[in-house]
Design an enzyme around this catalytic site. Sequence first.
Site, short mmCIF file in Angstrom:
data_model
loop_
_atom_site.label_atom_id
_atom_site.label_comp_id
_atom_site.label_asym_id
_atom_site.label_seq_id
_atom_site.Cartn_x
_atom_site.Cartn_y
_atom_site.Cartn_z
N TRP A 66 0.80 -1.10 -0.17
CA TRP A 66 -0.21 -0.05 0.06
C TRP A 66 0.88 1.30 -0.08
CZ3 TRP A 66 -1.71 2.84 4.97
CH2 TRP A 66 -2.91 3.81 4.72
N ASP A 81 -0.58 -5.29 9.51
CA ASP A 81 -1.43 -4.41 9.10
C ASP A 81 -2.76 -5.28 8.62
OD1 ASP A 81 -2.85 -2.43 8.02
OD2 ASP A 81 -1.62 -1.71 6.76
N LYS A 125 -13.24 -0.90 6.17
CA LYS A 125 -13.71 -1.64 4.89
C LYS A 125 -14.71 -2.60 5.61
CE LYS A 125 -9.85 -0.81 4.35
NZ LYS A 125 -8.95 0.61 4.25
N1 PLA Z 1 -3.89 -0.39 5.43
C1 PLA Z 1 -3.80 -0.98 4.08
C2 PLA Z 1 -3.13 -2.02 3.63
C3 PLA Z 1 -4.80 -0.39 3.06
O1 PLA Z 1 -5.14 -0.55 2.07
C4 PLA Z 1 -5.47 0.82 3.95
C5 PLA Z 1 -6.66 1.52 2.79
C6 PLA Z 1 -5.25 1.30 5.00
C7 PLA Z 1 -4.29 0.46 5.89
C8 PLA Z 1 -5.82 2.39 5.64
O2 PLA Z 1 -7.15 2.27 5.98
P1 PLA Z 1 -7.85 3.31 7.10
O3 PLA Z 1 -6.79 4.28 7.47
O4 PLA Z 1 -9.14 3.90 6.17
O5 PLA Z 1 -8.40 2.33 7.95
N2 PLA Z 1 -6.43 1.42 1.77
C9 PLA Z 1 -7.28 2.30 0.81
C10 PLA Z 1 -7.75 3.52 0.86
C11 PLA Z 1 -8.58 1.44 0.93
C12 PLA Z 1 -6.42 4.56 1.00
O6 PLA Z 1 -5.46 4.41 0.21
O7 PLA Z 1 -6.56 5.33 1.91
C13 PLA Z 1 -6.80 1.88 -0.80
O8 PLA Z 1 -7.44 2.10 -1.62
O9 PLA Z 1 -5.79 1.37 -0.86
#
Ligand code: PLA
Length: 424
Positions: free
Chosen positions: A154, A235, A271
């Site tokens: 991510w 995570d 989510k």
């Molecule tokens: N960790 C991972 C692996 C994630 O994909 C995301 C969210 C988070 C943490 C953090 O989510 P939160 O803070 O909202 O609980 N990833 C998303 C959104 C869904 C983003 O980038 O913020 C994504 O589209 O990858």
Amino acid sequence: MAFRSAMLGRVTRRGSDLGARWMSTWWRSVEPAAKDPILGVTEAFLADPSPDKVNVGVGAYRDDNGKPVVLDCVREAERRIAGNLNMEYLPMGGSIKMVEETLKLAYGENSEFIRDKRIAAVQSLSGTGACRLFADFQKRFCPDSQIYIPVPTWANHHNIWRDAQVPQRTFHYYHAESRGLDFAALMDDIKNAPDGSFFLLHACAHNPTGVDPSEEQWREISFQFKAKGHFAFFDMAYQGFASGDPEKDAKAIRIFLEDGHHIGIAQSYAKNMGLYGQRVGCLSVLCEDEKQAVAVKSQLQQLARPMYSNPPVHGAVIVSTILGDPELKKLWLKEVKVMADRIIGMRTALRENLEKLGSPLSWEHITNQIGMFCYSGLTPEQVDRLTNEFHIYLTRNGRISMAGVTTGNVGYLANAIHEVSKSA
Ligand code: PLA
């Protein structure tokens, strides 16, 4: 008197000239920040007036009409809460009830670690906040440590540990050719890292690849971590979205617990409870004993205090209302399964549509991958064509958020993917 006011006037005027000069220099060196690779996609999508546009960028669940979803269990919890809440501050560590219920999901309903009070845990600003708080904690108490991050991961993981000033290393994870896990290289990297290194692991539904280690592979990873004395930070942003069952999705964590690791976990309700904008999650660190857990929790709180003082109350009460009531919890588990199943259905539909179009490429990986995302294998240039010619918005690494695919747009999406990839 006249003299004085004339002087004052002059001083004030000169002062303000000086002030204006300073003010215009304060932010002169500030350049626009680079667009966020994920949230920037949503901005571009919103700015596009095309009626055909499709957003498969950010990982936000949509129903089959492409509409955001508020779960029935959440609506019911809100009904129960309405008019019954005061707006007082939560403690620095957040809602104790919410944290208790959240730990059960990760460590297990009857966890000995919960019973023995060995877990330091605080409510966090969703998963992002949990990761950041941990990164700051790592920096403060292991200032010379580094963090090993999978390739790819991510995108925000890099920002989080960068801003916490923890040096980053990477470890092999995805194997582009097989579109699966590069297990041998991953194990080598674990072995070759200095003893006692920090590793960031995705507990399930790896973002962006949708590729998770098998149970057997997790056992081997855990074994090797033990041999090397590494610290595993999980995570867990998608508990329930991989298999449809939060209990099954905690398997990797349970294996590490069985093996006696002292782990850290970031949990998020964005989510799996659809509480994206409520920003509710939890950071936990498993300690040697209760005394250490008390100390660690107090330090986590001390990190939170000057940053945001204490976390927001509404989302936390929604979560504790749902998980604290057996009927509502049952409804939640049912709804998580519905979301996961709709995504799995859309994987099949997307693959079938591409195969029906006679695509010369293999799209098997769409149904092999799990969780919210399909790591399509499309190149950045192909992604640009999808966006520019077809108004389809996704991240340039070719990640498709399957949560945004619907019966209504899957044919259009497949056709566009076929058009940009058929001559590759
Ligand atoms: N960790 C991972 C692996 C994630 O994909 C995301 C969210 C988070 C943490 C953090 O989510 P939160 O803070 O909202 O609980 N990833 C998303 C959104 C869904 C983003 O980038 O913020 C994504 O589209 O990858």
